[in-house]
Write an enzyme that holds these catalytic residues in place. Structure first.
Site, PDB file in Angstrom:
ATOM      1  N   SER A 231       8.530  -5.461   4.040  1.00  0.00           N
ATOM      2  CA  SER A 231       7.150  -5.464   4.177  1.00  0.00           C
ATOM      3  C   SER A 231       6.872  -5.526   5.620  1.00  0.00           C
ATOM      4  CB  SER A 231       6.561  -6.392   3.268  1.00  0.00           C
ATOM      5  OG  SER A 231       5.185  -6.419   3.337  1.00  0.00           O
TER       6      SER A 231
ATOM      7  N   LYS B 273       7.360  -0.654   3.787  1.00  0.00           N
ATOM      8  CA  LYS B 273       5.853  -1.057   3.335  1.00  0.00           C
ATOM      9  C   LYS B 273       5.034  -1.263   4.412  1.00  0.00           C
ATOM     10  CE  LYS B 273       4.546  -4.712   0.508  1.00  0.00           C
ATOM     11  NZ  LYS B 273       4.427  -5.567  -0.466  1.00  0.00           N
ATOM     12  N   LEU B 274       4.080  -0.772   4.487  1.00  0.00           N
ATOM     13  CA  LEU B 274       3.016  -1.057   5.589  1.00  0.00           C
ATOM     14  C   LEU B 274       1.931  -1.584   4.945  1.00  0.00           C
ATOM     15  CD1 LEU B 274       2.793   2.316   7.481  1.00  0.00           C
ATOM     16  CD2 LEU B 274       4.424   0.562   7.842  1.00  0.00           C
ATOM     17  N   LYS B 275       1.588  -3.027   5.271  1.00  0.00           N
ATOM     18  CA  LYS B 275       0.384  -3.480   5.073  1.00  0.00           C
ATOM     19  C   LYS B 275      -0.907  -2.664   5.743  1.00  0.00           C
ATOM     20  CE  LYS B 275       1.780  -7.169   2.805  1.00  0.00           C
ATOM     21  NZ  LYS B 275       1.365  -7.536   1.511  1.00  0.00           N
TER      22      LYS B 275
ATOM     23  N   ASP C 271       0.266  -1.213   1.420  1.00  0.00           N
ATOM     24  CA  ASP C 271      -0.250  -2.203   0.568  1.00  0.00           C
ATOM     25  C   ASP C 271      -1.574  -2.694   1.125  1.00  0.00           C
ATOM     26  OD1 ASP C 271      -0.919  -4.324  -0.849  1.00  0.00           O
ATOM     27  OD2 ASP C 271       0.796  -5.506  -0.297  1.00  0.00           O
TER      28      ASP C 271
ATOM     29  N   ASN D 164      -3.841  -4.992  -0.496  1.00  0.00           N
ATOM     30  CA  ASN D 164      -4.201  -6.491  -0.573  1.00  0.00           C
ATOM     31  C   ASN D 164      -5.786  -6.664  -0.948  1.00  0.00           C
ATOM     32  OD1 ASN D 164      -1.537  -7.440   1.446  1.00  0.00           O
ATOM     33  ND2 ASN D 164      -1.691  -8.016  -0.534  1.00  0.00           N
TER      34      ASN D 164
ATOM     35  N   GLU E  70      -0.750   0.482  -3.229  1.00  0.00           N
ATOM     36  CA  GLU E  70      -0.738  -0.750  -3.790  1.00  0.00           C
ATOM     37  C   GLU E  70      -1.874  -1.521  -3.531  1.00  0.00           C
ATOM     38  OE1 GLU E  70       1.862  -4.892  -3.875  1.00  0.00           O
ATOM     39  OE2 GLU E  70       2.511  -3.266  -2.481  1.00  0.00           O
TER      40      GLU E  70
ATOM     41  N   ASP F 110      -1.007  -5.074  -8.309  1.00  0.00           N
ATOM     42  CA  ASP F 110      -0.346  -6.125  -7.992  1.00  0.00           C
ATOM     43  C   ASP F 110      -1.134  -7.313  -8.253  1.00  0.00           C
ATOM     44  OD1 ASP F 110       0.774  -8.493  -6.699  1.00  0.00           O
ATOM     45  OD2 ASP F 110       0.630  -7.780  -4.909  1.00  0.00           O
TER      46      ASP F 110
ATOM     47  N   LYS G 248       5.314  -9.841  -9.607  1.00  0.00           N
ATOM     48  CA  LYS G 248       5.449 -11.159  -8.902  1.00  0.00           C
ATOM     49  C   LYS G 248       5.727 -12.129  -9.798  1.00  0.00           C
ATOM     50  CE  LYS G 248       3.425  -9.688  -4.359  1.00  0.00           C
ATOM     51  NZ  LYS G 248       2.201  -9.768  -3.604  1.00  0.00           N
TER      52      LYS G 248
ATOM     53  N   GLY H 134       7.130  -9.677  -3.163  1.00  0.00           N
ATOM     54  CA  GLY H 134       7.687 -11.047  -2.359  1.00  0.00           C
ATOM     55  C   GLY H 134       6.496 -11.657  -2.031  1.00  0.00           C
TER      56      GLY H 134
END
Length: 369
Positions: free
Chosen positions: A136, A162-164, A190, A192, A215, A240, A264, A292
């Protein structure tokens, strides 16, 4: 199993580099370790909550209070004789707090399996000896910094990036990574919960980049919004934060809100519920992967074991220890041709390094049974 003692130990570990998401930036990992002691074994687990209630409503100080004043007394009422399989039902009257419930269940399960001489991997049903590792990559200050980080991780052998992302840091970073490293790199993003359904047209501009998944783009309680978004864009939606139980997973799948699930264990109340989510997803043909939470070697060992189950078909955030820590709490997890090996010893299968533990401990509290 007769429990003699439960210890709550607060520790703080510096990260090798700051990790930024749409929730904020972390430069260290502060967590509460739970140690469960029996006459013949000790079990360990780590609390996944952060110091502030940003990722979820749970936070570390609150978790310590809930564990001490509300969860442990219910376990004590069983006379100290319990199994991990009884934890969820015993603690069910306490509303919410899945991460606090998870850390107790996991520590108890670790001790229980050590007494039985059984590994986490065997108990959960792992079918592999090692699992593919993704990494990540947090939000960076510049595209050059991002590209340098991705290049380094690919050189180390990570099989998925994985790119935030967040508004203002989404299309350009993805485009830059694709242009530099090509279409063969397994790439996902992702969010969030950083977007709303009003951003659907914008998020649709990610479609040409051939991402594995997008995500959690919308709020955790917006299942219908995700179902609607899934009809408007081509990139697969992965949930998620929205998935806290097998029931949530079944509902989200039935509504068409996701075609991939990030499991998770701490977020869903523990590894036993995580296995149930895996089974629900497998029955519906929905692939899963293991997310994670900046875990130390304690949490990473259990996560890697879970990721060995058959429907974990996508690389997870099961990175090497060096991704986050110069010195881990256990012997380091290392990449082996893009994979991380599953511990096969009893319980989580790793030993805590006592000297490191002593150096990073800031407080401790013991509760006698």
């Amino acid at each position: 199993m007769k429990i003699e003692n439960i210890e709550l130990r607060r520790v703080t570990m510096p990260l090798v580099s700051p990790f930024r998401t749409s929730f904020g930036t972390a430069s260290e990992r502060e967590t509460t370790l739970v140690r469960v002691t029996t006459a013949n074994a000790e079990g360990w687990a780590e609390h996944a909550a952060e110091p502030d209630p940003l990722y979820s409503s749970e936070f570390l100080d609150g978790g310590d209070v809930v564990i001490r004043d509300h969860l442990v007394p219910r376990l004590q009422a069983l006379g100290g004789r319990l199994t991990a399989e009884l934890v969820a039902t015993t603690l069910a009257p306490v509303k919410g707090h899945p991460m606090s419930k998870s850390v107790l269940e996991t520590a108890i399960l670790d001790a229980q399996l050590k007494e039985a001489g059984t590994s986490f991997a065997h108990h959960l049903g792992a079918v592999r000896d090692c699992v593919p590792a993704g990494v990540s990559v947090g939000i960076m200050d510049s595209l050059d910094e991002l590209l340098a980080a991705v290049e380094s991780y690919l050189a180390e052998g990570y099989l998925r990036i994985k790119l935030k992302i967040e508004p203002g840091w989404d299309l350009e970073p993805v485009r830059a990574v694709r242009e530099r490293f090509g279409d063969n790199v397994l790439l996902q993003v992702d969010a969030n919960t950083a977007y709303t359904l009003a951003d659907a047209r914008h998020l649709g501009q990610l479609d040409p980049f051939g991402l594995l998944l997008l995500e959690q783009p919308l709020a955790e309680d917006d299942i219908l919004g995700h179902a609607h978004l899934a009809k408007l864009i081509q990139t697969p939606i992965c949930l998620d934060e929205s998935i806290e139980s097998a029931r949530d997973a079944a509902a989200a799948i039935a509504l068409g809100a996701c075609s991939v699930i990030n499991i998770k264990p701490a977020r869903v109340g523990g590894y036993l519920e995580a296995r149930r989510i895996h089974d629900v997803a497998a029955a519906n043909g929905v692939p899963v992967w293991c997310g994670g939470m900046l875990e130390t070697g304690i949490g990473r060992a259990a996560n890697v074991a879970l990721a060995g189950l058959p429907n974990f078909v996508l690389p997870g955030d099961t990175s090497a220890s060096s991704r986050y820590y110069a010195q881990d709490l256990t012997a380091p997890f290392v990449l082996e041709e893009g994979h991380v090996r599953i511990p096969r010893g009893p319980g989580i299968g790793v030993d805590i390094l006592p000297d490191v533990l002593g150096e990073i401990t800031t407080s401790s509290m013991a509760i006698r049974f």
